[in-house]
Each structure stands twice: as C-alpha cells, then as structure tokens.
Design a protein around this motif. Sequence first.
Motif, PDB file in Angstrom:
ATOM      1  N   HIS A  97     -26.411 -14.195  39.283  1.00 17.70           N
ATOM      2  CA  HIS A  97     -27.660 -13.770  39.917  1.00 17.70           C
ATOM      3  C   HIS A  97     -28.694 -13.495  38.823  1.00 17.70           C
ATOM      4  O   HIS A  97     -28.418 -12.758  37.883  1.00 17.70           O
ATOM      5  N   SER A  98     -29.852 -14.113  38.955  1.00 19.71           N
ATOM      6  CA  SER A  98     -30.903 -13.919  37.955  1.00 19.71           C
ATOM      7  C   SER A  98     -31.717 -12.680  38.271  1.00 19.71           C
ATOM      8  O   SER A  98     -32.300 -12.562  39.348  1.00 19.71           O
ATOM      9  N   PHE A  99     -31.743 -11.779  37.301  1.00 24.07           N
ATOM     10  CA  PHE A  99     -32.517 -10.544  37.473  1.00 24.07           C
ATOM     11  C   PHE A  99     -34.015 -10.846  37.490  1.00 24.07           C
ATOM     12  O   PHE A  99     -34.763 -10.325  38.322  1.00 24.07           O
ATOM     13  N   THR A 100     -34.445 -11.719  36.583  1.00 27.39           N
ATOM     14  CA  THR A 100     -35.895 -11.950  36.470  1.00 27.39           C
ATOM     15  C   THR A 100     -36.443 -12.816  37.605  1.00 27.39           C
ATOM     16  O   THR A 100     -37.591 -12.678  37.988  1.00 27.39           O
ATOM     17  N   HIS A 101     -35.612 -13.725  38.140  1.00 29.15           N
ATOM     18  CA  HIS A 101     -36.117 -14.614  39.202  1.00 29.15           C
ATOM     19  C   HIS A 101     -35.608 -14.239  40.588  1.00 29.15           C
ATOM     20  O   HIS A 101     -35.986 -14.852  41.578  1.00 29.15           O
ATOM     21  N   ASN A 102     -34.708 -13.261  40.643  1.00 30.29           N
ATOM     22  CA  ASN A 102     -34.118 -12.806  41.898  1.00 30.29           C
ATOM     23  C   ASN A 102     -33.558 -13.942  42.743  1.00 30.29           C
ATOM     24  O   ASN A 102     -33.879 -14.092  43.925  1.00 30.29           O
ATOM     25  N   GLU A 103     -32.748 -14.786  42.102  1.00 27.28           N
ATOM     26  CA  GLU A 103     -32.077 -15.864  42.829  1.00 27.28           C
ATOM     27  C   GLU A 103     -30.747 -16.173  42.132  1.00 27.28           C
ATOM     28  O   GLU A 103     -30.559 -15.817  40.975  1.00 27.28           O
ATOM     29  N   ASP A 104     -29.851 -16.833  42.854  1.00 26.70           N
ATOM     30  CA  ASP A 104     -28.571 -17.212  42.261  1.00 26.70           C
ATOM     31  C   ASP A 104     -28.663 -18.616  41.679  1.00 26.70           C
ATOM     32  O   ASP A 104     -29.398 -19.447  42.199  1.00 26.70           O
ATOM     33  N   TYR A 105     -27.929 -18.851  40.635  1.00 28.51           N
ATOM     34  CA  TYR A 105     -27.854 -20.217  40.106  1.00 28.51           C
ATOM     35  C   TYR A 105     -26.454 -20.446  39.561  1.00 28.51           C
ATOM     36  O   TYR A 105     -25.700 -19.499  39.355  1.00 28.51           O
ATOM     37  N   GLN A 106     -26.116 -21.722  39.371  1.00 30.52           N
ATOM     38  CA  GLN A 106     -24.810 -22.039  38.801  1.00 30.52           C
ATOM     39  C   GLN A 106     -24.923 -22.151  37.295  1.00 30.52           C
ATOM     40  O   GLN A 106     -25.928 -22.654  36.787  1.00 30.52           O
ATOM     41  N   VAL A 107     -23.899 -21.694  36.623  1.00 29.14           N
ATOM     42  CA  VAL A 107     -23.851 -21.775  35.171  1.00 29.14           C
ATOM     43  C   VAL A 107     -22.679 -22.683  34.809  1.00 29.14           C
ATOM     44  O   VAL A 107     -21.565 -22.478  35.292  1.00 29.14           O
TER      45      VAL A 107
END
Length: 196
Positions: A97-107
């Motif tokens: 979960h990205s704190f700065t963009h407030n969205e989930d992404y795959q790593v």
Amino acid sequence: MREMEEKILKEGKILSGGILKVGSFLNQKIDVIFLKTMGKEISELYKGAGANKILTIESSGIAIAVATGMEMNIPVVFAKKHRTSNVDGEAYVTRVHSFTHNEDYQVVVSKEYLVPSDRILLIDDFLANGNAVNGLIELVNQAGAEVIGIAAAIEKVFQGGGDELRAKGYRVESLAEIEIMSESGIIFRHNLSRNG
Ligand code: 5GP
C-alpha cells in the motif's frame, strides 16, 4: 546523521498529511555530493554485516541504494512497481500500500536476481508505516534469502514502521529520525531540533 538533519531543516518542505518533500536533494533534483555522503554513511553503518546485495524499490530508493552499493562494491536490485497483475511465474510478487498515493500496487522482482544464498541490505528513501520495506522483506522471504538489515535516508518515527521492524528483531538504521513534524517545525529523535 547531523548533515541529514540539517539538510531536512534547510531544504525540506512539510506538506499536509504528514508528507515531507525533499525534492531539492533526494526525490527529484539529486544533490550528488550529498548522495555520496549518504552512501558512505550507510556503508559505514553496515560494514562487516556481510551484505552481498542491496534491494530497493523504484523509483526514489534507487539513487541512495546505488550510492551505497558503489561504496560497498555490491550490486543493487530494484523491485518494480506494477499497477496491474500481469506478472509471469518467473518473478517474486507481493502487494504494497502506497502511503503517498493512497493506493495498492504490486512489487515485483525477477527470480534471477534474488537467490537463497543472498544476504540482503534493504534500502529506501523514506521509512514511514513500513509498507514498502515489509513488501521487500516478503520478496526476500519468497526467495529464501536473508535480510541482514534495513537502511532509510529518512524515517518518520511518528508513523511507527521503523520501530515495528526493530521490535521484530530487524536492524534498522535511518540517517535522520523525525519524531515530530508539524507546521511549527521538526523534532528529531536524536535531539537536534529547531523550529521552522
Ligand atoms: P511506507 O511504506 O514506509 O509507509 O512509506 C515509504 C514509502 O513511501 C517510500 O518508498 C517513499 O517513497 C514514500 N514516502 C513515505 N513518506 C514520504 C514522505 O514524507 N515524503 C516522500 N517524498 N515520500 C514518502
């Protein structure tokens, strides 16, 4: 690290939502002289810890990871961020979960670049809630490798991620630890503080 605290006080801009902008030396424009200093400091801290590889996450962790890798003479691998899940079986994958963009992404990291014998130093620009670093730890675990330590340029202590990792037994070293950040200024955990 005193120079990092001074740099934050001089050039950092506090945005709403607990975000610190350091675009003038780390996140957009890069102060290469200072970058070298950061790399040297992290390399000193982890001297003798036996890391054979650095793992970071694109894009803002790459510069400081490479600066450190050049000092330690070890390779740097960066995990890629994907919005969608079109990843084949040749990669280790987790969700963050990205704190700065407030969205989930795959790593994602290709399986070729992390192997069970690896002793990994994790590096990122910021350590806040710890989501990014925990995602990297998950990738290292998937590879059957070992995390020997974690380093961040800036830790926002008030978000708790760094101390949670320490409580789990990880070694975490941050070049500056921000205890409090508000409109009236920044207070660091290791006592250098100033208003404004
Ligand atoms: P965490 O996953 O620990 O909550 O946040 C770390 C990640 O979010 C880092 O990779 C960093 O890019 C980004 N981040 C978190 N807080 C800040 C901040 O205050 N300023 C900037 N520029 N990035 C941040």
